[in-house]
Each structure stands twice: as structure tokens, then as C-alpha cells.
Design a protein around this motif. Structure first.
Motif, PDB file in Angstrom:
ATOM      1  N   SER A   1       0.824  -1.205   0.000  1.00  0.00           N
ATOM      2  CA  SER A   1       0.000   0.000   0.000  1.00  0.00           C
ATOM      3  C   SER A   1       0.855   1.250   0.000  1.00  0.00           C
ATOM      4  O   SER A   1       1.969   1.258   0.519  1.00  0.00           O
ATOM      5  CB  SER A   1      -0.893   0.040   1.246  1.00  0.00           C
ATOM      6  N   GLU A   2       0.292   2.291  -0.564  1.00  0.00           N
ATOM      7  CA  GLU A   2       0.871   3.634  -0.525  1.00  0.00           C
ATOM      8  C   GLU A   2      -0.311   4.580  -0.452  1.00  0.00           C
ATOM      9  O   GLU A   2      -0.993   4.816  -1.438  1.00  0.00           O
ATOM     10  CB  GLU A   2       1.725   3.887  -1.776  1.00  0.00           C
ATOM     11  N   GLY A   3      -0.587   5.090   0.754  1.00  0.00           N
ATOM     12  CA  GLY A   3      -1.777   5.919   0.937  1.00  0.00           C
ATOM     13  C   GLY A   3      -3.018   5.098   0.677  1.00  0.00           C
ATOM     14  O   GLY A   3      -3.185   4.005   1.218  1.00  0.00           O
ATOM     15  N   ASP A   4      -3.904   5.601  -0.190  1.00  0.00           N
ATOM     16  CA  ASP A   4      -5.137   4.868  -0.508  1.00  0.00           C
ATOM     17  C   ASP A   4      -4.988   3.956  -1.730  1.00  0.00           C
ATOM     18  O   ASP A   4      -5.952   3.357  -2.180  1.00  0.00           O
ATOM     19  CB  ASP A   4      -6.314   5.832  -0.693  1.00  0.00           C
ATOM     20  N   TRP A   5      -3.755   3.844  -2.286  1.00  0.00           N
ATOM     21  CA  TRP A   5      -3.477   2.937  -3.386  1.00  0.00           C
ATOM     22  C   TRP A   5      -2.959   1.612  -2.840  1.00  0.00           C
ATOM     23  O   TRP A   5      -2.163   1.595  -1.915  1.00  0.00           O
ATOM     24  CB  TRP A   5      -2.415   3.525  -4.326  1.00  0.00           C
ATOM     25  N   ASN A   6      -3.409   0.502  -3.429  1.00  0.00           N
ATOM     26  CA  ASN A   6      -3.008  -0.825  -2.975  1.00  0.00           C
ATOM     27  C   ASN A   6      -2.713  -1.744  -4.148  1.00  0.00           C
ATOM     28  O   ASN A   6      -3.366  -1.672  -5.189  1.00  0.00           O
ATOM     29  CB  ASN A   6      -4.137  -1.485  -2.168  1.00  0.00           C
ATOM     30  N   PHE A   7      -1.741  -2.628  -3.955  1.00  0.00           N
ATOM     31  CA  PHE A   7      -1.540  -3.769  -4.839  1.00  0.00           C
ATOM     32  C   PHE A   7      -2.227  -4.927  -4.143  1.00  0.00           C
ATOM     33  O   PHE A   7      -1.948  -5.207  -2.976  1.00  0.00           O
ATOM     34  CB  PHE A   7      -0.059  -4.099  -5.016  1.00  0.00           C
ATOM     35  N   SER A   8      -3.127  -5.594  -4.831  1.00  0.00           N
ATOM     36  CA  SER A   8      -3.917  -6.664  -4.231  1.00  0.00           C
ATOM     37  C   SER A   8      -4.111  -7.801  -5.223  1.00  0.00           C
ATOM     38  O   SER A   8      -3.891  -7.639  -6.416  1.00  0.00           O
ATOM     39  CB  SER A   8      -5.304  -6.146  -3.830  1.00  0.00           C
TER      40      SER A   8
ATOM     41  N   ASP B   1     -10.357   0.624  -2.571  1.00  0.00           N
ATOM     42  CA  ASP B   1     -11.008  -0.645  -2.920  1.00  0.00           C
ATOM     43  C   ASP B   1     -11.688  -0.663  -4.290  1.00  0.00           C
ATOM     44  O   ASP B   1     -12.456  -1.563  -4.593  1.00  0.00           O
ATOM     45  CB  ASP B   1     -12.006  -1.069  -1.835  1.00  0.00           C
ATOM     46  N   GLU B   2     -11.414   0.318  -5.141  1.00  0.00           N
ATOM     47  CA  GLU B   2     -11.922   0.317  -6.515  1.00  0.00           C
ATOM     48  C   GLU B   2     -10.763  -0.049  -7.441  1.00  0.00           C
ATOM     49  O   GLU B   2      -9.703   0.573  -7.404  1.00  0.00           O
ATOM     50  CB  GLU B   2     -12.461   1.696  -6.890  1.00  0.00           C
ATOM     51  N   ILE B   3     -10.968  -1.080  -8.267  1.00  0.00           N
ATOM     52  CA  ILE B   3      -9.910  -1.523  -9.175  1.00  0.00           C
ATOM     53  C   ILE B   3      -9.698  -0.485 -10.274  1.00  0.00           C
ATOM     54  O   ILE B   3     -10.638  -0.098 -10.971  1.00  0.00           O
ATOM     55  CB  ILE B   3     -10.237  -2.899  -9.790  1.00  0.00           C
ATOM     56  N   TRP B   4      -8.445  -0.037 -10.415  1.00  0.00           N
ATOM     57  CA  TRP B   4      -8.064   0.902 -11.466  1.00  0.00           C
ATOM     58  C   TRP B   4      -7.377   0.184 -12.622  1.00  0.00           C
ATOM     59  O   TRP B   4      -7.474   0.608 -13.762  1.00  0.00           O
ATOM     60  CB  TRP B   4      -7.132   1.978 -10.905  1.00  0.00           C
ATOM     61  N   MET B   5      -6.645  -0.854 -12.328  1.00  0.00           N
ATOM     62  CA  MET B   5      -5.919  -1.601 -13.358  1.00  0.00           C
ATOM     63  C   MET B   5      -5.740  -3.007 -12.831  1.00  0.00           C
ATOM     64  O   MET B   5      -5.506  -3.205 -11.642  1.00  0.00           O
ATOM     65  CB  MET B   5      -4.561  -0.958 -13.622  1.00  0.00           C
TER      66      MET B   5
ATOM     67  N   VAL C   1      12.003   3.576 -23.006  1.00  0.00           N
ATOM     68  CA  VAL C   1      10.586   3.685 -22.662  1.00  0.00           C
ATOM     69  C   VAL C   1      10.459   4.822 -21.655  1.00  0.00           C
ATOM     70  O   VAL C   1      11.101   4.801 -20.605  1.00  0.00           O
ATOM     71  CB  VAL C   1      10.026   2.377 -22.062  1.00  0.00           C
ATOM     72  N   THR C   2       9.644   5.814 -21.993  1.00  0.00           N
ATOM     73  CA  THR C   2       9.355   6.926 -21.091  1.00  0.00           C
ATOM     74  C   THR C   2       7.899   6.812 -20.679  1.00  0.00           C
ATOM     75  O   THR C   2       7.009   6.743 -21.531  1.00  0.00           O
ATOM     76  CB  THR C   2       9.597   8.281 -21.784  1.00  0.00           C
ATOM     77  N   VAL C   3       7.662   6.776 -19.377  1.00  0.00           N
ATOM     78  CA  VAL C   3       6.306   6.685 -18.837  1.00  0.00           C
ATOM     79  C   VAL C   3       5.978   8.005 -18.147  1.00  0.00           C
ATOM     80  O   VAL C   3       6.782   8.511 -17.364  1.00  0.00           O
ATOM     81  CB  VAL C   3       6.186   5.530 -17.815  1.00  0.00           C
ATOM     82  N   VAL C   4       4.796   8.538 -18.431  1.00  0.00           N
ATOM     83  CA  VAL C   4       4.304   9.728 -17.739  1.00  0.00           C
ATOM     84  C   VAL C   4       3.162   9.273 -16.835  1.00  0.00           C
ATOM     85  O   VAL C   4       2.158   8.748 -17.320  1.00  0.00           O
ATOM     86  CB  VAL C   4       3.824  10.811 -18.731  1.00  0.00           C
ATOM     87  N   GLU C   5       3.341   9.448 -15.536  1.00  0.00           N
ATOM     88  CA  GLU C   5       2.342   9.021 -14.535  1.00  0.00           C
ATOM     89  C   GLU C   5       2.039  10.191 -13.614  1.00  0.00           C
ATOM     90  O   GLU C   5       2.953  10.825 -13.085  1.00  0.00           O
ATOM     91  CB  GLU C   5       2.871   7.830 -13.725  1.00  0.00           C
ATOM     92  N   ASN C   6       0.767  10.450 -13.405  1.00  0.00           N
ATOM     93  CA  ASN C   6       0.325  11.598 -12.625  1.00  0.00           C
ATOM     94  C   ASN C   6       0.382  11.386 -11.108  1.00  0.00           C
ATOM     95  O   ASN C   6       0.535  12.346 -10.368  1.00  0.00           O
ATOM     96  CB  ASN C   6      -1.102  11.981 -13.034  1.00  0.00           C
ATOM     97  N   ASP C   7       0.246  10.151 -10.652  1.00  0.00           N
ATOM     98  CA  ASP C   7       0.149   9.917  -9.207  1.00  0.00           C
ATOM     99  C   ASP C   7       1.465   9.399  -8.644  1.00  0.00           C
ATOM    100  O   ASP C   7       1.901   8.297  -8.969  1.00  0.00           O
ATOM    101  CB  ASP C   7      -0.983   8.930  -8.909  1.00  0.00           C
ATOM    102  N   ILE C   8       2.071  10.175  -7.785  1.00  0.00           N
ATOM    103  CA  ILE C   8       3.372   9.824  -7.209  1.00  0.00           C
ATOM    104  C   ILE C   8       3.283   8.548  -6.367  1.00  0.00           C
ATOM    105  O   ILE C   8       4.256   7.797  -6.270  1.00  0.00           O
ATOM    106  CB  ILE C   8       3.973  10.998  -6.391  1.00  0.00           C
ATOM    107  N   ARG C   9       2.119   8.263  -5.795  1.00  0.00           N
ATOM    108  CA  ARG C   9       1.984   7.036  -4.987  1.00  0.00           C
ATOM    109  C   ARG C   9       2.081   5.787  -5.858  1.00  0.00           C
ATOM    110  O   ARG C   9       2.659   4.788  -5.446  1.00  0.00           O
ATOM    111  CB  ARG C   9       0.683   7.059  -4.187  1.00  0.00           C
ATOM    112  N   ILE C  10       1.539   5.850  -7.078  1.00  0.00           N
ATOM    113  CA  ILE C  10       1.677   4.729  -8.016  1.00  0.00           C
ATOM    114  C   ILE C  10       3.139   4.563  -8.396  1.00  0.00           C
ATOM    115  O   ILE C  10       3.659   3.445  -8.451  1.00  0.00           O
ATOM    116  CB  ILE C  10       0.802   4.942  -9.270  1.00  0.00           C
ATOM    117  N   ILE C  11       3.808   5.671  -8.656  1.00  0.00           N
ATOM    118  CA  ILE C  11       5.234   5.614  -8.990  1.00  0.00           C
ATOM    119  C   ILE C  11       6.022   5.008  -7.840  1.00  0.00           C
ATOM    120  O   ILE C  11       6.878   4.137  -8.050  1.00  0.00           O
ATOM    121  CB  ILE C  11       5.777   7.018  -9.351  1.00  0.00           C
ATOM    122  N   ASN C  12       5.728   5.438  -6.613  1.00  0.00           N
ATOM    123  CA  ASN C  12       6.434   4.907  -5.438  1.00  0.00           C
ATOM    124  C   ASN C  12       6.204   3.409  -5.269  1.00  0.00           C
ATOM    125  O   ASN C  12       7.151   2.658  -5.015  1.00  0.00           O
ATOM    126  CB  ASN C  12       6.021   5.654  -4.169  1.00  0.00           C
TER     127      ASN C  12
END
Length: 171
Positions: free
Chosen positions: A34-41, A85-89, A133-144
């Protein structure tokens, strides 16, 4: 009547082994973090649970749309990133099947808008004809989360750079 117009020919049983032996599945596995409200599950499809398994198919003669629906005979675990708890990907058959062509066609310097679980990135940086490969990601928690738990399992990470920013602004 809607039921009589339903075509059942678009429903198929998939072999679970094909997906469980996918290189991403083999290398990444299942991670819980987890990172904040983001989770790998890890979630799963139940045996015989139907799901959309590929791109929409358009009949060239009637222009009717057909959605490929599939199921597994056994429980199928899949890796997902969620926010509140909402699946994003998720790395599900639909994701794997719809990425085949874009992965096959990638070459040279590749730009990716959004990181997700890095399925596309994992596959394209493994290709010899992809130089960067260059990735642009808006959410730093996903990057972390990605940098801490997924990136160490990726091949050829020297080809990858991640930019924290808005994709539209970047473009």
C-alpha cells in the motif's frame, strides 16, 4: 426480444495455464502493498465466472458488435491496483489479449501515458528493438509503489524513465 437476439458463440472457455505462464505473471507474482489509498492486491475470477476477454469484434456485414466473453474452469487469481477498494488496473486476460498487438508493434523510443501495473512496460522494455521507454504518470503514490515493489523485478530497467506529471500537459 433481447434474449432471442443474443449470440452465444462469443463465449469460450480459456486455458488458465496460458495466462499463468505469461512472463509478467511468472516474474512479478502476487504482491500485497500500500501507498496511501493505493493498494496492490490479488483478486480472482471464480470458476465459470464470465468476463470480457478481448476487444470488441464488429461483424463486417451487419456491423453488429460482439463482445468476447470467456471463463475459466478453475479459480483464476489476478493482480490489481486499487484506490479505496476500486480496481483501477488489473492484469487479467482482457489486458493481456488487448496488449498483444501494441507490444508486438513497439520499437525505438516508446512513450507510455500512465503506468498502472506496468504490464505493457514490462513487455516492451524486454524487446531488443526498443531503445527506451518513457512513462508519464500523474500519481506519485503509483510511482512509489511501482519503484519499490515492481521495478526491481523488471528486465532492462536502464531503458526506462518515469516522469511524474500530467500526460496531457506533457504532450
Amino acid at each position: 426480444d433481447v434474449i432471442s437476439n443474443c449470440k452465444m458463440s462469443n463465449i469460450s472457455c480459456l486455458g488458465i495455464e496460458t495466462f499463468l505462464h505469461d512472463p509478467y505473471y511468472q516474474k512479478i507474482g502476487q504482491i500485497k502493498a500500500s501507498e496511501g489509498d493505493w493498494n496492490f492486491s490479488t483478486y480472482s475470477y471464480a470458476p465459470f465466472e464470465g468476463f470480457v476477454s478481448d476487444e470488441l469484434v464488429i461483424d463486417n456485414e451487419t456491423f453488429a458488435e460482439h463482445t468476447p466473453i470467456s471463463y475459466f474452469q478453475k479459480e483464476f487469481p489476478f493482480f490489481a491496483v486499487t484506490q479505496n477498494d476500486e480496481i483501477w488496473m488489473s492484469i487479467i486476460p482482457h489486458e493481456i489479449n488487448t496488449m498483444k498487438e501494441p507490444i508486438k508493434n513497439a520499437f525505438g523510443d516508446v512513450l507510455v501515458l500512465g503506468l498502472g501495473l506496468g504490464y505493457y512496460v514490462f513487455n516492451v522494455i524486454a524487446k531488443r528493438n526498443v531503445t527506451s521507454v518513457t512513462v508519464v504518470e500523474n500519481d506519485i503514490r503509483i510511482i512509489n509503489l511501482f519503484n519499490k515493489y515492481l521495478l526491481p523485478k523488471f528486465p532492462n530497467i536502464e531503458k526506462l524513465s518515469i516522469i511524474h506529471g500530467d500526460a496531457i500537459t506533457f504532450l
